[in-house]
Motif scaffolding. Structure first.
Motif, PDB file in Angstrom:
ATOM      1  N   GLU A  87       0.833  -1.213   0.000  1.00  0.00           N
ATOM      2  CA  GLU A  87       0.000   0.000   0.000  1.00  0.00           C
ATOM      3  C   GLU A  87       0.863   1.256   0.000  1.00  0.00           C
ATOM      4  OE1 GLU A  87      -3.054  -0.121   3.025  1.00  0.00           O
ATOM      5  OE2 GLU A  87      -3.648  -2.111   2.320  1.00  0.00           O
ATOM      6  N   ARG A  88       2.013   1.171   0.649  1.00  0.00           N
ATOM      7  CA  ARG A  88       2.922   2.329   0.660  1.00  0.00           C
ATOM      8  C   ARG A  88       3.706   2.426  -0.652  1.00  0.00           C
ATOM      9  NH1 ARG A  88       4.192   0.001   5.667  1.00  0.00           N
ATOM     10  NH2 ARG A  88       6.195  -0.810   4.908  1.00  0.00           N
ATOM     11  N   LEU A  89       4.203   1.249  -1.089  1.00  0.00           N
ATOM     12  CA  LEU A  89       5.144   1.259  -2.211  1.00  0.00           C
ATOM     13  C   LEU A  89       4.451   1.260  -3.570  1.00  0.00           C
ATOM     14  CD1 LEU A  89       7.566  -1.472  -0.770  1.00  0.00           C
ATOM     15  CD2 LEU A  89       7.862   1.012  -0.668  1.00  0.00           C
ATOM     16  N   SER A  90       3.234   0.785  -3.581  1.00  0.00           N
ATOM     17  CA  SER A  90       2.490   0.730  -4.844  1.00  0.00           C
ATOM     18  C   SER A  90       1.061   1.185  -4.551  1.00  0.00           C
ATOM     19  CB  SER A  90       2.523  -0.707  -5.398  1.00  0.00           C
ATOM     20  OG  SER A  90       1.729  -0.819  -6.544  1.00  0.00           O
ATOM     21  N   PRO A  91       0.911   2.475  -4.205  1.00  0.00           N
ATOM     22  CA  PRO A  91      -0.394   2.928  -3.710  1.00  0.00           C
ATOM     23  C   PRO A  91      -1.502   2.839  -4.755  1.00  0.00           C
ATOM     24  CG  PRO A  91       1.131   4.791  -3.973  1.00  0.00           C
ATOM     25  CD  PRO A  91       1.921   3.546  -4.208  1.00  0.00           C
ATOM     26  N   ASP A  92      -1.133   2.832  -6.025  1.00  0.00           N
ATOM     27  CA  ASP A  92      -2.180   2.848  -7.048  1.00  0.00           C
ATOM     28  C   ASP A  92      -2.467   1.478  -7.646  1.00  0.00           C
ATOM     29  OD1 ASP A  92      -2.246   5.598  -6.720  1.00  0.00           O
ATOM     30  OD2 ASP A  92      -0.554   5.838  -8.113  1.00  0.00           O
ATOM     31  N   ARG A  93      -1.409   0.669  -7.755  1.00  0.00           N
ATOM     32  CA  ARG A  93      -1.602  -0.599  -8.469  1.00  0.00           C
ATOM     33  C   ARG A  93      -1.555  -1.789  -7.525  1.00  0.00           C
ATOM     34  NH1 ARG A  93       2.503  -0.950 -13.065  1.00  0.00           N
ATOM     35  NH2 ARG A  93       1.133  -2.565 -13.878  1.00  0.00           N
ATOM     36  N   ARG A  94      -2.420  -2.742  -7.821  1.00  0.00           N
ATOM     37  CA  ARG A  94      -2.485  -3.960  -7.000  1.00  0.00           C
ATOM     38  C   ARG A  94      -1.248  -4.828  -7.222  1.00  0.00           C
ATOM     39  NH1 ARG A  94      -8.217  -5.912  -9.540  1.00  0.00           N
ATOM     40  NH2 ARG A  94      -9.060  -3.827  -9.770  1.00  0.00           N
ATOM     41  N   ILE A  95      -0.843  -5.510  -6.187  1.00  0.00           N
ATOM     42  CA  ILE A  95       0.287  -6.434  -6.261  1.00  0.00           C
ATOM     43  C   ILE A  95      -0.237  -7.826  -5.900  1.00  0.00           C
ATOM     44  CG2 ILE A  95       2.542  -7.007  -5.228  1.00  0.00           C
ATOM     45  CD1 ILE A  95       2.678  -4.415  -6.827  1.00  0.00           C
ATOM     46  N   LEU A  96       0.222  -8.833  -6.630  1.00  0.00           N
ATOM     47  CA  LEU A  96      -0.206 -10.201  -6.312  1.00  0.00           C
ATOM     48  C   LEU A  96       0.508 -10.696  -5.055  1.00  0.00           C
ATOM     49  CD1 LEU A  96      -1.554 -12.951  -6.868  1.00  0.00           C
ATOM     50  CD2 LEU A  96       0.339 -13.482  -8.413  1.00  0.00           C
ATOM     51  N   MET A  97      -0.231 -11.273  -4.158  1.00  0.00           N
ATOM     52  CA  MET A  97       0.349 -11.819  -2.934  1.00  0.00           C
ATOM     53  C   MET A  97      -0.481 -13.005  -2.463  1.00  0.00           C
ATOM     54  SD  MET A  97       1.979 -12.273  -0.091  1.00  0.00           S
ATOM     55  CE  MET A  97       3.350 -11.283  -0.609  1.00  0.00           C
ATOM     56  N   PHE A  98       0.173 -14.128  -2.245  1.00  0.00           N
ATOM     57  CA  PHE A  98      -0.505 -15.205  -1.521  1.00  0.00           C
ATOM     58  C   PHE A  98       0.502 -15.939  -0.667  1.00  0.00           C
ATOM     59  CE2 PHE A  98       0.291 -16.862  -5.805  1.00  0.00           C
ATOM     60  CZ  PHE A  98       0.868 -18.103  -5.571  1.00  0.00           C
ATOM     61  N   SER A  99      -0.024 -16.636   0.322  1.00  0.00           N
ATOM     62  CA  SER A  99       0.807 -17.146   1.407  1.00  0.00           C
ATOM     63  C   SER A  99       0.464 -18.604   1.670  1.00  0.00           C
ATOM     64  CB  SER A  99       0.485 -16.302   2.644  1.00  0.00           C
ATOM     65  OG  SER A  99       1.008 -16.868   3.819  1.00  0.00           O
ATOM     66  N   ARG A 100       1.389 -19.315   2.311  1.00  0.00           N
ATOM     67  CA  ARG A 100       1.069 -20.689   2.689  1.00  0.00           C
ATOM     68  C   ARG A 100       0.374 -20.711   4.049  1.00  0.00           C
ATOM     69  NH1 ARG A 100       5.441 -25.478   2.954  1.00  0.00           N
ATOM     70  NH2 ARG A 100       5.874 -24.585   4.998  1.00  0.00           N
ATOM     71  N   SER A 101       0.998 -20.095   5.047  1.00  0.00           N
ATOM     72  CA  SER A 101       0.384 -20.096   6.365  1.00  0.00           C
ATOM     73  C   SER A 101      -0.612 -18.938   6.458  1.00  0.00           C
ATOM     74  CB  SER A 101       1.474 -19.924   7.417  1.00  0.00           C
ATOM     75  OG  SER A 101       0.905 -19.993   8.700  1.00  0.00           O
ATOM     76  N   SER A 102      -1.653 -19.131   7.242  1.00  0.00           N
ATOM     77  CA  SER A 102      -2.626 -18.035   7.364  1.00  0.00           C
ATOM     78  C   SER A 102      -3.449 -18.160   8.634  1.00  0.00           C
ATOM     79  CB  SER A 102      -3.563 -18.016   6.153  1.00  0.00           C
ATOM     80  OG  SER A 102      -4.363 -19.181   6.138  1.00  0.00           O
TER      81      SER A 102
END
Ligand code: GLC
Length: 653
Positions: free
Chosen positions: A391-406
């Protein structure tokens, strides 16, 4: 209606983000046994228990004990009690009013759902400290929506992340990655992502690059992007201990790693050997680690997967020393069965040891907390670190992120993949069954390793699994090292596989619309039949068919050598038998039981009456999907009735 009840002094997980009124009087429904640290509740004969997110077994969780204790567990057999995630939300329905419970506690908690006694649900706590949210209503799906409102909106990835991705542990260098791109291009199979597993790094050091294997990484990222392929690197939780390695030295200097009780270093081993674990529960450490993603964002990377964040521990320094010491006792001795078991137990017990999880501490913004008490929110906070940084580094464009643990709450920052499954037919079914449970807990961007991670895949398994994954928002083929290659172009029936992936792309306008409606409406994209047809006894007990979005039911084939399967239709439906996006038959089927044929190259979709399925023309990547030329398959409905969701697919919303 939702009420919050607090038992003891729970550590805040920040999974609930909307104030919930406190309930009056004692916790309803449950009887509390303080000595046993448990809560119990009677289950009616016809009651079903759904939820718990990513766990083994079927959708109705009755008849087993599940333990929320995030574990690097590569064996997803039905006797396992814990996998990588803790998603402590359950719904009980089937007799009278629907009840929902969210047991918000960051430590270990078990759900004995009719395992000890068939008619009893017993929740046992390591520490009797929890916020318990009690929900009541008429309908399972609306109760899920109510729950989801208090935990905040689900993560929304860029639209290109709905394309197909190829992964393997590991593509060792840029040329191997190019060969995968070439393989897909030559076969004419659409592809939007290639995943980089741990070997792209320099000696498994987060945020570094193996310059020899991937020279001029930035240029390589842009070369691939010109081919419409995004590279998605993995990030691991453990930070390699190495003098001169910036991430390690900075973390050390700032005191951002977890420590032992006396403040000394907690040292454990993962891929690079000795590592330190960042204290993701500390807001400053989270910010610091999150900012590191910038090193790759600056090189043109737009997506990541976070791994080993339970955290997985191969062994700690202390335990290894203790085991080495103990081993000398066995040297030269006759090892009978008991001694042999002791010896092996010691070795196998090195990994993910509860003792290790009790021996390091966090600094939760000024308060020292022992890890085991907050174990289940560690991976959540790693992914939150990334999400907050994006949100700070790419305030305008979405970034793909997924995780194993949650843990619930992480669904605001990223999606999940379901970890190290196997190339087994039963894991196609498990993949299907985990999806709605994950959706209940807010995880909408999810999917399993298509074709199976461990073990050797066969062509027919990959084809059938692909037929399921065409509908999962995350659609990725991934496999472990030393397994048979399973990129789609490796098989004989390339033409059929190509048609399936093209069909996925043709369905993206629908899948993306339905995903976005679910995300923006705090709703589910994958819906169990039990939720859609709660009055229909047959539907309520059907666990190998689900709704995907508002228009369709899917019923994948998950047994080898089958040429079809039985399906139960809770209402009249139109069967669409796809051989390709532009080659399909339609057949009206009445409510009830049917045996439907499905050759290996046929994918069955069941269109609900009064609904529409939009289809695009096949495209070679998400960017090229032509929204202007959609066609529609409908069943007693007008195409105009379908609410298509469109946006630029990139801007944050
Ligand atoms: C873990 C992950 C798997 C990955 C491997 C190597 O087992 O679950 O997806 O390929 O580590 O990084």
């Amino acid at each position: 209606m939702i009420r919050k009840y607090t038992i003891g002094h729970p550590i805040a997980t920040e999974s609930v983000v909307v104030p919930v009124p406190a309930g009056e009087g004692p916790l309803p429904y449950f009887s509390l046994d303080e000595a046993e640290k448990s809560l119990s509740l009677g289950l009616g004969d016809n009651e079903l228990v759904y939820g718990l997110g990513e766990t083994v077994r079927g959708m109705n969780k009755r008849g087993w004990e599940y333990i929320s204790n995030n574990t690097d567990e590569p064996h997803h057999q039905e006797d396992r009690r814990s996998l990588y995630a803790s998603q402590n939300f359950i719904l009980i329905f089937g007799e009278g009013r629907v009840k929902g419970f969210y047991i918000d506690t960051p430590g270990r908690v078990s759900f004995d759902i009719g395992y000890s006694h068939g008619d009893e649900l017993k929740i046992r706590f390591a520490e009797l400290d929890a916020d318990i949210y009690v929900l009541e209503g008429e309908n399972p799906r609306s109760l899920v929506r109510e729950f989801r409102k208090i935990t905040g909106r689900s993560y929304i990835p860029p639209r290109w992340a709905f394309g197909f991705g190829q992964s393997r542990w590991s593509y060792m260098n840029a040329d191997e990655v190019r060969a995968v791109a070439d393989g897909y291009e030559k076969a004419g199979i659409p592809l939007d992502m290639i995943y980089l597993d741990i070997d792209y790094m320099d000696h498994y050091k987060d945020f570094t690059l193996n310059e020899e294997a991937f020279p001029d990484f930035e240029a390589f990222v842009s070369e691939m992007k010109q081919r419409h392929i995004r590279l998605i690197p993995i990030i691991d939780a453990g930070v390699k201990i190495e003098e001169g390695y910036e991430v390690y030295e900075e973390g050390l200097e700032k005191g951002y790693f977890v420590t032992k009780e006396d403040g000394s270093d907690f040292v454990a081993a993962v891929w690079p050997g000795w590592v330190r674990f960042p204290d993701f529960l500390n807001a400053d450490a989270r910010r610091w680690f999150g900012d590191k993603y910038r090193l790759l964002l600056d090189k043109g990377i737009e997506g990541f997967w976070n791994d080993m964040n339970e955290p997985a521990i191969f062994f700690s320094q202390d335990r290894l020393n203790a085991v080495f010491e103990a081993l000398s006792d066995y040297k030269g001795k006759n090892l009978d069965l008991a001694k042999y078991n002791e010896l092996m137990g010691m070795i196998w017990g090195l990994g993910n040891s509860p003792e290790d999880y009790r021996s390091f501490w966090h600094n939760m913004n000024g308060t020292r907390v022992r890890h085991d008490r907050v174990h289940n929110i560690y991976g959540y906070n790693m992914t939150r670190a990334a999400g907050e940084a994006f949100e700070r580094l790419s305030p305008d464009r979405r970034i793909l992120m997924f995780s194993r643990s949650s843990y619930i709450g992480m669904h605001r920052s990223g999606g999940v993949w379901t970890g190290d499954n196997c190339s087994w037919w039963s894991h196609i079914l498990l993949n299907l069954q985990q999806m709605p449970a994950l959706n209940m807990c807010g995880f909408l961007y999810c999917g399993g390793d298509t074709g199976g991670f461990n073990c050797d895949a066969t062509e027919d398994l990959v084809m059938r699994w692909t037929q399921l994954s065409i509908f999962t928002p995350l659609f990725r083929n991934h496999a472990a090292m030393n397994t048979r290659r399973q990129e789609l172009y490796q098989f004989d029936r390339i033409a059929d596989l190509k048609k399936f992936v093209e069909l996925r792309y043709a369905l993206i306008p629908y899948i993306y619309s339905e995903f976005m409606k679910a995300a923006l409406g705090d709703d589910m994209y994958f819906v169990p039949l039990a939720f859609a047809y709660p009055e229909d006894e047959r539907a309520v007990r059907t666990e190998d068919q689900i709704l995907a979005g508002e228009s369709i039911m899917i019923a994948p084939v998950y047994t080898q050598n089958a040429r079809g399967r039985y399906v139960y239709l809770p209402e009249d439906m139109k069967l669409i038998r796809f051989r390709a996006a532009d080659d399909y038959d339609e057949e009206l089927l009445e409510k009830g039981d049917h045996y439907v044929k499905a050759e290996l190259n046929e994918l069955l979709v069941f269109l609900l009456r009064g609904h529409v399925l939009p289809l695009a023309k096949p495209a070679s990547c998400v960017e090229e999907i032509d929204y202007a030329s959609l066609t529609y398959i409908s069943y007693d409905s007008d195409p105009g009735q379908y609410e298509l969701y469109t946006d630029d697919g990139e801007t944050r919303i």
